[in-house]
Design a protein around this motif. Structure first.
Motif, PDB file in Angstrom:
ATOM      1  N   UNK A 240      25.309  20.791  27.600  1.00 22.56           N
ATOM      2  CA  UNK A 240      26.401  21.326  28.426  1.00 22.56           C
ATOM      3  C   UNK A 240      25.922  22.537  29.225  1.00 22.56           C
ATOM      4  N   UNK A 241      26.423  22.673  30.461  1.00 19.88           N
ATOM      5  CA  UNK A 241      26.286  23.924  31.207  1.00 19.88           C
ATOM      6  C   UNK A 241      27.206  24.938  30.550  1.00 19.88           C
ATOM      7  N   UNK A 242      26.708  26.140  30.305  1.00 14.69           N
ATOM      8  CA  UNK A 242      27.471  27.127  29.539  1.00 14.69           C
ATOM      9  C   UNK A 242      27.410  28.505  30.191  1.00 14.69           C
ATOM     10  N   UNK A 243      28.250  29.398  29.676  1.00 18.03           N
ATOM     11  CA  UNK A 243      28.219  30.792  30.119  1.00 18.03           C
ATOM     12  C   UNK A 243      27.849  31.679  28.936  1.00 18.03           C
ATOM     13  N   UNK A 244      26.849  32.504  29.115  1.00 16.20           N
ATOM     14  CA  UNK A 244      26.474  33.534  28.144  1.00 16.20           C
ATOM     15  C   UNK A 244      26.715  34.880  28.801  1.00 16.20           C
ATOM     16  N   UNK A 245      27.340  35.792  28.076  1.00 20.81           N
ATOM     17  CA  UNK A 245      27.776  37.067  28.659  1.00 20.81           C
ATOM     18  C   UNK A 245      26.585  37.992  28.935  1.00 20.81           C
ATOM     19  N   UNK A 246      25.832  37.620  29.961  1.00 20.14           N
ATOM     20  CA  UNK A 246      24.708  38.421  30.446  1.00 20.14           C
ATOM     21  C   UNK A 246      24.906  38.550  31.958  1.00 20.14           C
ATOM     22  N   UNK A 247      25.521  39.639  32.412  1.00 21.32           N
ATOM     23  CA  UNK A 247      26.063  39.767  33.781  1.00 21.32           C
ATOM     24  C   UNK A 247      25.104  39.502  34.932  1.00 21.32           C
ATOM     25  N   UNK A 248      23.818  39.884  34.816  1.00 20.63           N
ATOM     26  CA  UNK A 248      22.942  39.806  35.995  1.00 20.63           C
ATOM     27  C   UNK A 248      22.455  38.380  36.298  1.00 20.63           C
ATOM     28  N   UNK A 249      22.754  37.418  35.428  1.00 18.55           N
ATOM     29  CA  UNK A 249      22.312  36.049  35.664  1.00 18.55           C
ATOM     30  C   UNK A 249      23.259  35.336  36.622  1.00 18.55           C
ATOM     31  N   UNK A 250      22.702  34.569  37.546  1.00 17.74           N
ATOM     32  CA  UNK A 250      23.491  33.884  38.565  1.00 17.74           C
ATOM     33  C   UNK A 250      24.368  32.799  37.952  1.00 17.74           C
ATOM     34  N   UNK A 251      25.621  32.735  38.385  1.00 19.59           N
ATOM     35  CA  UNK A 251      26.556  31.709  37.912  1.00 19.59           C
ATOM     36  C   UNK A 251      26.761  30.638  38.978  1.00 19.59           C
ATOM     37  N   UNK A 252      27.090  29.435  38.544  1.00 17.88           N
ATOM     38  CA  UNK A 252      27.447  28.389  39.498  1.00 17.88           C
ATOM     39  C   UNK A 252      28.926  28.501  39.852  1.00 17.88           C
ATOM     40  N   UNK A 253      29.451  27.551  40.629  1.00 19.93           N
ATOM     41  CA  UNK A 253      30.843  27.656  41.073  1.00 19.93           C
ATOM     42  C   UNK A 253      31.853  27.417  39.954  1.00 19.93           C
TER      43      UNK A 253
ATOM     44  N   UNK B 108      31.342  28.984  36.990  1.00 18.27           N
ATOM     45  CA  UNK B 108      31.204  30.168  36.145  1.00 18.27           C
ATOM     46  C   UNK B 108      30.139  30.059  35.067  1.00 18.27           C
ATOM     47  N   UNK B 109      29.305  29.030  35.123  1.00 15.95           N
ATOM     48  CA  UNK B 109      28.234  28.873  34.146  1.00 15.95           C
ATOM     49  C   UNK B 109      26.950  29.542  34.633  1.00 15.95           C
ATOM     50  N   UNK B 110      26.198  30.116  33.693  1.00 13.75           N
ATOM     51  CA  UNK B 110      24.932  30.744  34.071  1.00 13.75           C
ATOM     52  C   UNK B 110      23.746  30.217  33.263  1.00 13.75           C
ATOM     53  N   UNK B 111      23.946  29.093  32.589  1.00 10.62           N
ATOM     54  CA  UNK B 111      22.864  28.502  31.813  1.00 10.62           C
ATOM     55  C   UNK B 111      23.194  27.077  31.406  1.00 10.62           C
ATOM     56  N   UNK B 112      22.214  26.427  30.830  1.00 16.08           N
ATOM     57  CA  UNK B 112      22.399  25.073  30.323  1.00 16.08           C
ATOM     58  C   UNK B 112      21.794  25.025  28.931  1.00 16.08           C
ATOM     59  N   UNK B 113      22.555  24.485  27.974  1.00 15.88           N
ATOM     60  CA  UNK B 113      22.089  24.446  26.592  1.00 15.88           C
ATOM     61  C   UNK B 113      22.065  23.025  26.050  1.00 15.88           C
ATOM     62  N   UNK B 114      21.192  22.833  25.074  1.00 15.37           N
ATOM     63  CA  UNK B 114      21.141  21.580  24.334  1.00 15.37           C
ATOM     64  C   UNK B 114      21.112  21.924  22.852  1.00 15.37           C
ATOM     65  N   UNK B 115      21.967  21.265  22.081  1.00 11.18           N
ATOM     66  CA  UNK B 115      21.964  21.406  20.629  1.00 11.18           C
ATOM     67  C   UNK B 115      21.360  20.132  20.055  1.00 11.18           C
TER      68      UNK B 115
END
Length: 229
Positions: free
Chosen positions: A193-206, A208-215
């Motif tokens: 899933x594309x996800x959001x981690x609360x690290x402000x300086x990372x660019x977000x997509x439209x 609001x996600x700023x990363x992609x994770x795999x479990x």
């Protein structure tokens, strides 16, 4: 139990991804991804000697930790925008494992790995059909999920889930166990899933996600890439 009967039917009809067909035969598609697991130097030594491990969630058992957003498993950050996944993995440890870093007098460490899995055995939560599928199961088992929350350890992970009104991790564990019991051939090995981690300086997509994770739930899909000397 009517909810279980309905859930079994939904799971039987549902496909994690769209199958490709060739001459009437299903063609299984492999995906290779490079991911970054953020940890501490102390934990990294344990991973190197004993490999990864995680606890399976057991419904009805008391004092378990709230499952993470993609369910239990080993988490890796994947490439997203200009970040290969290593930057956000490093910043995640600095922010969320800061007490552990200080108390153990250790430092941030990253584990780079190749993850090879079958797309047909992945639960992609960027797929709207899969999201709708989970929402349907959630409504069927709303009372059971609320009751199960009472068994979960009252810590920061549970409090965040309650504050955000997001219990998707527990829902994924429920779905996984329904698969395991009734349709083991449909069991998923990874959740993405594309996800959001609360690290402000990372660019977000439209969205609001700023990363992609795999479990990763099936550990033999992980091949650790040694550090270059």
């Amino acid at each position: 139990m009517l909810a279980l009967e309905i859930a079994n039917y939904i799971i039987f009809k549902h496909k994690l991804t769209t199958y490709k067909h060739s001459l009437g035969m299903e063609v299984m598609t492999y995906e290779n991804l490079i991911g970054w697991h953020g940890t501490t130097k102390i934990r990294q030594k344990s991973i190197s000697s004993e490999f990864f491990n995680f606890n399976s969630y057991i419904f009805g058992k008391e004092n378990q930790r709230q499952p993470n957003d993609l369910g239990n498993g080993i988490y890796f950050y994947l490439p997203f925008f200009n970040d290969k996944g290593n930057i956000i993995a490093q910043q995640y440890v600095r922010k969320y494992k800061n007490k552990e870093l200080i108390s153990n007098k250790t430092s941030v460490c990253l584990v780079k790995a190749n993850i090879k899995y079958l797309k047909e055995k992945s639960l992609d939560l960027n797929n709207e059909d899969n999201v709708a599928f989970l929402e349907g199961i959630s409504k069927l088992f709303e009372k059971e999920l609320l009751e199960e929350m009472k068994n979960i350890r009252d810590d920061g992970a549970k409090q965040r889930a309650q504050q955000q009104a997001d219990n998707k991790g527990l829902l994924i564990e429920l779905v996984y166990q329904l698969y395991e019991k009734e349709h083991p051939e449909k069991k998923f090995d990874v959740v993405i899933k594309d996800t959001y981690t609360d690290i402000p300086h990372l660019k977000c997509d439209d969205k609001g996600n700023n990363g992609k994770e795999i479990a990763v739930r099936k550990l033999d899909l992980i091949e650790i890439i040694p550090k270059e000397e």
